[in-house]
Each structure stands twice: as structure tokens, then as C-alpha cells.
Design an enzyme around this catalytic site. Structure first.
Site, short mmCIF file in Angstrom:
data_model
loop_
_atom_site.label_atom_id
_atom_site.label_comp_id
_atom_site.label_asym_id
_atom_site.label_seq_id
_atom_site.Cartn_x
_atom_site.Cartn_y
_atom_site.Cartn_z
CG HIS A 89 -6.96 2.80 5.84
ND1 HIS A 89 -7.31 1.64 5.21
CD2 HIS A 89 -8.08 3.24 6.48
CE1 HIS A 89 -8.59 1.37 5.46
NE2 HIS A 89 -9.07 2.32 6.22
NE ARG B 81 -2.20 1.84 3.28
CZ ARG B 81 -2.21 1.76 4.60
NH1 ARG B 81 -2.87 0.82 5.20
NH2 ARG B 81 -1.54 2.65 5.33
CE1 TYR C 1 0.34 2.75 8.74
CE2 TYR C 1 -0.89 4.40 9.99
CZ TYR C 1 -0.73 3.65 8.85
OH TYR C 1 -1.60 3.78 7.82
#
Lengths: 326, 357
Positions: free
Chosen positions: B259, B255, B268
Site C-alpha cells: 500500500h 496493486r 495479508y
């Protein structure tokens, strides 16, 4: 005319509709060879084949989720979940998908399906087998919640539920599954959804109930008549959407209302009926609306379940209080 | 071999530099289909950036980007036949647009309007599923109906790696195996479920091996390689349609984006890891391959981007020109026939609108 128990009436409704419509498919745990844990599908797999009466793996969420996919393809799945206590893994599918699919696709994909589950206490069943949580589903927009209380209404309402173009949660009061027989004509005729049934005419007080509690409510009405109180008894049958007009009409004549249900009291279907009576029937009311219900406790295990269940005496006491209110 | 080590091969055609590692599948022979795959990936990338910009300027709601996932959708979409059904998750633009979903419909949906789920084409495809893995269950039911009616069709459902931790995923692959249903579960393993990396998601070395627990086929494919995805999903669909043999296709990707537009992956995720992943991304290698083997020129490449830009601009114009829903439209699709209760509430709503506008 045939004489059936409520359970036999459920099976006969299946048999009729499986025969009449090849899109109807029954699925669930043990519904095939075993005929269901209560035998509601006894012999149906033999007659209609294993593709139409389908034994599934033990997985409630995918049973309901699979039925949603079937319904989207134009099948009419009837799901059996063995007990209401085992419906919760499937609640995600019921609330997030079955109840919403028509709305979110603006009618492009619809969800004509029936989710059946036996519910309620009184048969000395193990833990998690006796609860009444119909209010959870009645609260969710997009669902119909239907509860029969006699063999004839089980037959007619189940046929109506199967033919309905939207999802129906069909809860069967297992305490009265085999409690008595009734003559029912096996003619495939459905009864109307979204309508109460007036089971007993009366002029003094309106008793409102559904499911297995109808039995005690009618018994109470019989005893009350011996002391000069003439009770009208209404079987709500379709909990949601609620036919409040029939109840309002009755209360406009009697002025008093006692609601009887086995489920816990707070935030229940009885609360909704009472709120609607307060909102639209306040001028008819001669006494506060009373509720005779299960308690806001965990359902006791079977040895003590009678203490929890609303019995005839509690109903009569509530009616007396209502009658004495000035 | 230990019990947990399945040594599943990852199917690859294009290496990260754009070299073919094995012969091109026959079905992709000729330039047109290859350029189609590339075009879908470029269009998805261009659309994606435009959608994020729309969100940043307040013209679109929260939007989940597809950056880095383009090859998966490109391959899946091309592998599917019109008569198959797609049950997608929310990061599936490249598949959806090949199914006939309009770019403006995708915008209308993420712009907060249900009409974006009322597709003009592909009446049987499901809208995207936001609750994780729930759609896998629906795919099994659609597959059941196809088999029940003796149709030569199959279902593709998609999900991310996080979804494979959910009960609905296990229940679905299990029932698909037990009932021999024509369904392919494509898992976009982009290594992150919002902030949780795959290592925290499962001790399984691969997601494909989860198939073996339920007795179905499990295949791994390089999800940055549109040719490999196309080939693997084509074969999986043939097995599904012809032999009612369900499968899991684990497509390995990364990815490259947050998100959603509401997320900030820098909280993160290590920048170095992201930089490394960028070197493997799907568009660069495909362009290099087209250039070296199919005489794809920079001029053609620029023209393609211009063309995709203009297609996306048209979609944005169509989205912005979409008239508002009628007031109270949300009352109208709850049931086939409105209930008395809803009619009453709708009247109350209109009375309120009349009083206060």
C-alpha cells in the site's frame, strides 16, 4: 432605513452581494423554492435564478466539498446547513480541506467560502437542533468563526464574511432570528471581522458574550445597574481569531470579568478567554474570571432546555459573586 | 437476470500478450502517441522504484507506490485536455506528470514539504488528496463552476476501490448526476484497500454499476491496457464536456506493490495471487504490442529506460537541491492576511529560535 429582524438582515446581505458579485452562489438543502427552512433565502431564487441559489441533494459533506471546488475556481459559495446538529458529516471537508487548502498549496488554491448554520437552543426544536458547538471550529487553525447577535451585525458581518478571501463558519443564533427589529441601512457596508463590539460601557465588571446570550447579558447589565453595578458588555462576534485586546482593555479598567455562553463549559471559548486573561491580564484582575455557561451535559430536549440555558439570574449571581470577591 | 447482475462489459484493446483485440482508436494512429503512452508508463515505473529507494535510505517520507497502476494514469493523462482539471488521489503519478506536475514536486511533497503542492504548471489542478474520497466532492464543485461559466471543460477525479465504500463517493456521484455536471470519476480498482480485498469492501459485482444507482454512466475498462483506458476516458470526457454527462470509469488493475512503504502486503496477500497478477501487468503487454506491430526494438527499449533513468536522476538532484523553507514559513499561509494572533505566535517562535537556535 429599513427595519429588519436578524433573519431578514441575513437575507438582505445575500440579496446585496448576489446583486453585486456574479461569483456569489448560495447552495444548500431547501434554499431555493422553499427559501430555506428558516426563510433566510426567501425569494432569492426567483430573483437570481436556480444556478445562483441552488437546491442541493440532502448530503452535507458534498455540499461543503462542492463549495470547496467552487471556491477553488473563484466562485464565492455560501453554504447553508440547516442546523448546526447536521454540520458534522461535513466536518471532514471543513477541517481537512477548507481550512487547509491555502496553506497546503502555499496560496496557489484558496477557499473563499461561507458556511452558515443556525445554532443554539431556546426555540423548542427537536433533538439535535439546539446545540452550540462553536468551540469545535474555533479550535481549528485556518477557520474564522463569526457569530452575529443583532440585525445590523448580521448584515455587516455576513457581507464581510462573504468578501473574506478565506473560509468563514458563520453561526446564526436562531433564538433571536425574529426577536425584534432594528433599523439597518441597506448600503452594502461590511462590519469588521476579528473585532469585538462593545455594546455597553461600564466601569465595574466586564461581561463577555456572543450570539443569543447577548440578550440575557444585556438584560442582566440593565438590572445590575439598578443595584449600582455598572457593567461593560462585549459582544465577541468573531470567536476565532479572538480579539483579546478589546477584552483585555476592558478588564484593565474593570478588574472583573464574567463570560457568558450557551455552549458546554469545559474546553469552550470561555476557557480560552479566561486563559488569555490569566496569561496577559492577571495584574488587572481583582477577582477570578467567572463563566456562566451551559453544562457539560447533553443538551436536554426542549421541555427542559430552560434548565440548561444560562439565564439572567445566573448571570446576575455570578456578577454579584465577582463584585463581592476581595 | 437477477437484480444484482448488470453484466457490464469490460472494454479491452490489448490482451495480456500484447495483441490488439479491436482496431486501434483513430486518435492513437501513428507511432508517436503509442510511444508516449509507453514512455509515461516506463517513466512512472522507474520513478516509483527510485522513490521507494529514497524512502528506504531515509531521504523520503512514506511513499505510496504506483506499481501496476501505470496504464491507468497514462491513459487518463493523455485523454485529458490542458483546460480540463485533475483532482487526484495519492496513487496518480502517471496522470500528474502528463498534466505538467514535475517529478521533483512529487518528491518534495512526499519529502514532507508543502511546496510540492504549489505546482509550476496546471495552476487549477488539485494536489493529491490523502483523506479517502473527499476529493470526489471537490471535483463536483469545480465542474459546477465550469458549467456555470459555460466553459467547454471537464474534471477528472480519481480514487481507489476502497473509496467507493465512502459516503463522499456516493454523495459526489449522486450530485453529479442530479446536477448534470461535467465530471468523470475514474476508479482505480486494484482490488486492495491496504489489506482489505474488494470482496470484503462490497457485495456489488462491479464498481461501475454503482453509477446506475444514481443515474449516470458506468463503464468498465481493463486498467492494465493503456489504449483502452485512453479510449474510454476520452469518450467519457467528451460526454462530460459536450453533454454534461457524468460517468464512473472503473479501471481494473492490481496493486503489485505494498500500500505504501509503511506497509507489508505479504502479511495479508497470497504470493500466488500476486504472481498471477504480474503476468497481466501493463508494461509487458504494451512492449510486446509495440514490438510486434510498431517495430519497437530492444535497443530503443533500452534507450528509453536509460533516458527515463536520467530524467528521474535529474529530478532527484533537483529535489535534494531544493533549499529548506524559511523557518516559521508555516505561519504564512493560514489566511490571506496574517491574524494578530498568528503574528504574536510567530514572534514567540522566532524569539525561541533566537534563544536556542
Amino acid at each position: 432605513m429599513a427595519e429588519w429582524t436578524l433573519l431578514e438582515a441575513v437575507k438582505q446581505a445575500f440579496a446585496w452581494e448576489l446583486g453585486a458579485d456574479e461569483n456569489v452562489v448560495v447552495l444548500g438543502e431547501d434554499v431555493g423554492v422553499n427559501g430555506g427552512v428558516f426563510r433566510a433565502t426567501d425569494g432569492l431564487q426567483e430573483t437570481f435564478g436556480a444556478e445562483r441559489v441552488v437546491d442541493t441533494p440532502l448530503a452535507e459533506s458534498v455540499i461543503v466539498g462542492m463549495a470547496i471546488g467552487m471556491a477553488a475556481q473563484g466562485l464565492k459559495p455560501i453554504v447553508e446547513l440547516q442546523f448546526m446538529g447536521f454540520i458534522y458529516p461535513a466536518v471532514d471537508q471543513i477541517i481537512n480541506h477548507a481550512a487547509r487548502l491555502r496553506n497546503r498549496t502555499r496560496g496557489r488554491i484558496t477557499c473563499p467560502m461561507v458556511i452558515r448554520a443556525p445554532f443554539g437552543g431556546g426555540i423548542h426544536a427537536p433533538e439535535h437542533h439546539s446545540e452550540s458547538t462553536e468551540a469545535l471550529f474555533a479550535h481549528m487553525p485556518g477557520l474564522r468563526v463569526v457569530i452575529p447577535s443583532s440585525p445590523a451585525r448580521a448584515y455587516g458581518l455576513l457581507l464581510a464574511a462573504i468578501r473574506d478571501p478565506d473560509p468563514v463558519v458563520f453561526l446564526e443564533p436562531k433564538r433571536v432570528y425574529r426577536l425584534g427589529k432594528q433599523e439597518v441601512e441597506d448600503n452594502g457596508a461590511a462590519l469588521p471581522l476579528d473585532s469585538c463590539f462593545v455594546l455597553r460601557d461600564g466601569i465595574d465588571v466586564t461581561l463577555v458574550s456572543w450570539g443569543a446570550s447577548i440578550k440575557e447579558t444585556l438584560e442582566a447589565a440593565g438590572k445590575l445597574s439598578q443595584i449600582g453595578v455598572d457593567a461593560e458588555v462585549i459582544d465577541v462576534a468573531t470567536i476565532s481569531p479572538l480579539d483579546i485586546e478589546t477584552i483585555l482593555d476592558s478588564v484593565s479598567r474593570t478588574g472583573r470579568c464574567v463570560i457568558v455562553h450557551e455552549a458546554a463549559r469545559s474546553f469552550g471559548v470561555g476557557a480560552e478567554i479566561a486563559a488569555q486573561l490569566a496569561g496577559e491580564g492577571i495584574t488587572s484582575l481583582l477577582a477570578p474570571v467567572k463563566r456562566v455557561t451551559g453544562f457539560d451535559t447533553v443538551m436536554p430536549l426542549y421541555r427542559y432546555e430552560d434548565q440548561y440555558m444560562p439565564g439572567v439570574n445566573r448571570i446576575i449571581d455570578a456578577v454579584k459573586e465577582s463584585m463581592e470577591y476581595r | 437476470m437477477q437484480g444484482t447482475d448488470f453484466n457490464i462489459e469490460t472494454v479491452e484493446f490489448l490482451d495480456p500478450s500484447g495483441k490488439l483485440k479491436r482496431p486501434l482508436p483513430d486518435a492513437l494512429g501513428g507511432r508517436d502517441k503509442l510511444i508516449h503512452l509507453y514512455r509515461i508508463m516506463v517513466l512512472t515505473r522507474v520513478f516509483d522504484r527510485a522513490a521507494i529507494n529514497l524512502q528506504r535510505t531515509g531521504a523520503l517520507g512514506t511513499y505510496p507506490s504506483n506499481e501496476g497502476q501505470e496504464a491507468i494514469g497514462a491513459g487518463v493523462g493523455l485523454a485529458m485536455q490542458d483546460t480540463d482539471v485533475l483532482v487526484p488521489y495519492y496513487r496518480d503519478v502517471a496522470t500528474q506528470i502528463q498534466r505538467g506536475t514535475l517529478l521533483e514536486e512529487i518528491l518534495v511533497y512526499w519529502g514532507g514539504d508543502e511546496r510540492g503542492m504549489c505546482f509550476s504548471n496546471q495552476a487549477e489542478d488539485f494536489p493529491v488528496s490523502v483523506p479517502i474520497a473527499t476529493q470526489c466532492c471537490h471535483a463536483t464543485g469545480i465542474a459546477y463552476a465550469m458549467k456555470y461559466r459555460r466553459q467547454n471543460r471537464a474534471v477528472v477525479t480519481t480514487c481507489g476501490d476502497g473509496a467507493t465504500s465512502k459516503g463522499d463517493f456516493y454523495e459526489s456521484i449522486n450530485i453529479a448526476g442530479a446536477m448534470k455536471l461535467p465530471v468523470v470519476f475514474v476508479v482505480n480498482n486494484n482490488r486492495w484497500a491496504i489489506s482489505v480485498p474488494l470482496e470484503k469492501q462490497t457485495a456489488a459485482k462491479t464498481i461501475a454499476q454503482k453509477a446506475f444507482a444514481v443515474g449516470i454512466d458506468g463503464i468498465r475498462v481493463d486498467g492494465n491496457d493503456a489504449i483502452a483506458v485512453y479510449q474510454v476516458v476520452s469518450e467519457a470526457l467528451e460526454h462530460a464536456r459536450g453533454q454534461h454527462r457524468p460517468s464512473i470509469v472503473e479501471a481494473l488493475s492490481y496493486r503489485l506493490c505494498d500500500h505504501t512503504t509503511a506497509d507489508d502486503a505479504s502479511r495479508y496477500r497470497d504470493q500466488k495471487e500476486l504472481d498471477q497478477a504480474r503476468e497481466l501487468e501493463p508494461l509487458i503487454r504494451f512492449k510486446a504490442y509495440l514490438q510486434s506491430e510498431h517495430q519497437w526494438s530492444e535497443t530503443e527499449d533500452e534507450a528509453l529506460y536509460v533516458d527515463c533513468d536520467s530524467q528521474v536522476k535529474k529530478a532527484i538532484d533537483a529535489y535534494k537541491a531544493t533549499p529548506d523553507q524559511q523557518p516559521g514559513e508555516f505561519f504564512n499561509y493560514m489566511f490571506a492576511k496574517p491574524t494578530a494572533n498568528l503574528e504574536k505566535q510567530k514572534k514567540e517562535y522566532f524569539a525561541e529560535v533566537k534563544r536556542h537556535g
